[in-house]
Enzyme design. Structure first.
Site, PDB file in Angstrom:
ATOM      1  N   HIS A  46     -12.100 -35.745 -33.480  1.00  0.00           N
ATOM      2  CA  HIS A  46     -12.695 -34.406 -33.503  1.00  0.00           C
ATOM      3  C   HIS A  46     -13.857 -34.272 -32.515  1.00  0.00           C
ATOM      4  O   HIS A  46     -14.912 -33.739 -32.839  1.00  0.00           O
ATOM      5  CB  HIS A  46     -13.152 -34.042 -34.908  1.00  0.00           C
ATOM      6  CG  HIS A  46     -12.034 -33.987 -35.898  1.00  0.00           C
ATOM      7  ND1 HIS A  46     -10.900 -33.231 -35.706  1.00  0.00           N
ATOM      8  CD2 HIS A  46     -11.861 -34.628 -37.083  1.00  0.00           C
ATOM      9  CE1 HIS A  46     -10.084 -33.388 -36.735  1.00  0.00           C
ATOM     10  NE2 HIS A  46     -10.634 -34.233 -37.578  1.00  0.00           N
TER      11      HIS A  46
ATOM     12  N   LYS B 131       0.834  -1.209   0.000  1.00  0.00           N
ATOM     13  CA  LYS B 131       0.000   0.000   0.000  1.00  0.00           C
ATOM     14  C   LYS B 131       0.864   1.253   0.000  1.00  0.00           C
ATOM     15  O   LYS B 131       0.537   2.262  -0.638  1.00  0.00           O
ATOM     16  CB  LYS B 131      -0.910  -0.007   1.233  1.00  0.00           C
ATOM     17  CG  LYS B 131      -1.709   1.282   1.398  1.00  0.00           C
ATOM     18  CD  LYS B 131      -2.623   1.226   2.613  1.00  0.00           C
ATOM     19  CE  LYS B 131      -3.377   2.545   2.766  1.00  0.00           C
ATOM     20  NZ  LYS B 131      -4.350   2.503   3.879  1.00  0.00           N
TER      21      LYS B 131
END
Length: 517
Positions: free
Chosen positions: A283, A138
């Site tokens: 697929h 911070k």
């Protein structure tokens, strides 16, 4: 620039720490430290001021409280360009801390141990470390926060090159990394405790609550996505340490984007069954599958389902691959990947003679997680399709035989895994033809019959959705199909049933559909 004159060092992971701190000391940086970290540094001959000496308050409660003190947090949070802050530091005998070096108790590591008790988990929740790191981050204009040992070398080098100072960009990058670390840590603690408390289970409707929170880390860069011009990578939930989400690549080149999709599909199908099962995926859809008494037997039947489509596909099993099965695999055409719960030693050695064949050990999770797909910037979420057959309703005059009923149930399970519109033809308990991904159901029937050829005669048929018209049933009857399983629910069910009766076919309704898009 942040000039570093004083550092507080308190870490669990001590990788590279002595070298880093020695470098700081040689630059004249005063070192504050705690507990085991202080003892290590003293053993290394590095002068250390304990945090207890600095604060005047020794550690209490077995170390549970050691850094939670105004002298620590005031020294981290004071704004150096605020005269009032600096005066308060001076009045209270505090000195600014310019560099914080912290990492946390190993909660994640402990949580992954078998049989760990909740009390031990709670003791490994770090309080002071995250609080200090957030404070330093911070105050990034004045304090540098280092939480990753991988940053030690670069941070030390920059301090040495800049006369003991770090650039604004470096300090900002460190602060962002610090907030990422605290966020990930808290999230892992939260999810672990909720899971242990039994409240992380999916609600009765199978979906997460009002908010879906996803945090994933890149675990596997991929050469490309579905096509070479698409970048791709595999991401796993934060904290996931297993290779490729539980899959272990035993042999062969790295898995591709399409491989990963197909191997999951193959394993999911094979593990639908309790008896030995094999399937072939191409697929995303099954082109062959079978169940039986021996793995080698069902492999041959699954491959025979559509040998042309099987070329270049992925083969999945629900049993360890044995040598007889491996010998058949070696005789088949090109296979991209074999996925199974395991490979016996002789089978593994035999299969590894094929350089480009991938061997993957993988078993799906016992509880299928919700399925998530992207939709532009949004997400579609649904529970996994784990629907099981309930009571079947025979709607034709002719009832299916026991043997046909067995085949119908097998075909129905496979239809769940084929792309809609899906039609699956089965002889006994082996797939002989699949029609998938068609825009009309009758075309899917025609495709499946074409794949089956003469094997359509006497086969049974499963449809993942209802027949909107009677044409699909009529085409199936002409091919010699003897029984159909479908959801029912069309406004033309009576016409469909009449067509089946006219052809002297058996047809049953499930009351459940299995669309897969």
């Amino acid at each position: 620039m942040v000039r570093v004159s004083r550092a507080l060092v308190s870490v669990t992971d001590k990788t590279g720490l002595p070298e880093f701190v020695r470098g700081l000391h040689e630059m004249g940086v005063e070192i504050l430290s705690t507990g085991g970290t202080a003892r290590l540094l003293e053993e290394e001959g590095i002068p250390v001021l304990s945090v207890g000496e600095y604060t005047g308050a020794e550690e209490i409660m077995g170390g549970r409280v050691k850094t939670l003190h105004p002298k620590v947090f005031g020294s981290l949070l004071a704004l150096r360009d605020n005269p009032d802050h600096m005066q308060q530091l001076q009045d209270r005998g505090m000195r600014p801390i310019d560099l914080l070096v912290v990492n946390f108790y190993p909660f994640e590591k402990v949580a992954q141990q078998r049989g760990v008790r909740i009390a031990e988990l709670l003791e490994n929740i770090d309080i002071g470390g995250p609080a200090m790191l957030r404070s330093a981050a911070k105050n990034m204009r004045h304090v540098a926060a280092v939480c990753d040992p991988a940053r030690y070398e670069n941070v030390l080098q920059e301090l040495q090159e800049n006369g003991g100072s770090l650039s604004e960009k470096t300090v900002q990058d460190l602060a962002i990394q610090a907030f990422e670390a605290t966020s990930n840590y808290d999230r892992f603690v939260w999810s672990t405790l909720k899971e242990r408390a039994g409240t992380l289970t999916v609600p009765s409707n199978g979906l997460p609550g009002s908010a879906l929170e996803i945090r994933a880390e890149k675990v596997l860069p991929l050469r490309y996505g579905e096509n070479p011009h698409q970048a791709a990578a595999l991401y796993a939930p934060a904290g996931e340490t297993r290779s490729v989400l539980g899959a272990q690549l035993l042999h062969g080149k790295p898995l591709s984007y399409n491989n990963l999709l197909d191997l999951e599909a193959a394993s999911n199908i094979a593990n639908e069954f309790t008896r030995p099962a094999a399937c072939v995926i191409k697929h995303g859809s099954p082109c062959g599958a079978a169940v039986g008494s021996r793995l080698s037997e069902v492999l041959a039947q699954a491959w025979a389902g559509d040998p042309l489509s099987a070329f270049g596909g992925i083969v999945g099993f629900n049993r360890e691959v044995d040598l007889p099965t491996a010998e058949i695999l070696l005789e088949l055409g090109f296979i991209e990947c074999i996925v199974a719960p395991g490979f016996r030693l002789k089978a593994s050695k035999a299969l590894q003679s094929k350089k480009n064949l991938r061997l993957v050990v993988y078993t799906p999770p016992k509880q299928a997680p919700p399925r998530i797909r992207s939709l532009g910037l949004g997400l579609l979420v649904q529970e996994a399709d784990t629907g099981k057959l309930g009571r079947l309703r025979v709607v034709t005059r002719k009832k299916p035989t026991e043997a046909q009923l067995k085949s119908l149930k097998f075909a129905w399970t496979l239809a769940k895994h084929a792309l809609s519109n899906a039609i699956v033809l089965v002889q006994k308990e082996a797939v002989v033809g699949v029609g998938a991904g068609q825009t009309s159901r009758v075309d899917a029937v025609r495709q499946a019959i074409k794949k089956a050829g003469d094997r359509a005669q006497g086969a049974v048929l499963a449809s993942d959705g209802f027949f909107p018209m009677a044409d699909g049933v009529t085409v199936a009857a002409r091919a010699g199909i003897k029984a159909i399983i479908q959801p029912g629910g069309s406004v033309r069910d009576e016409q469909t049933t009449a067509a089946a009766d006219k052809a002297k076919m058996a047809m049953v309704f499930t009351g459940m559909r299995h669309f897969r898009h």
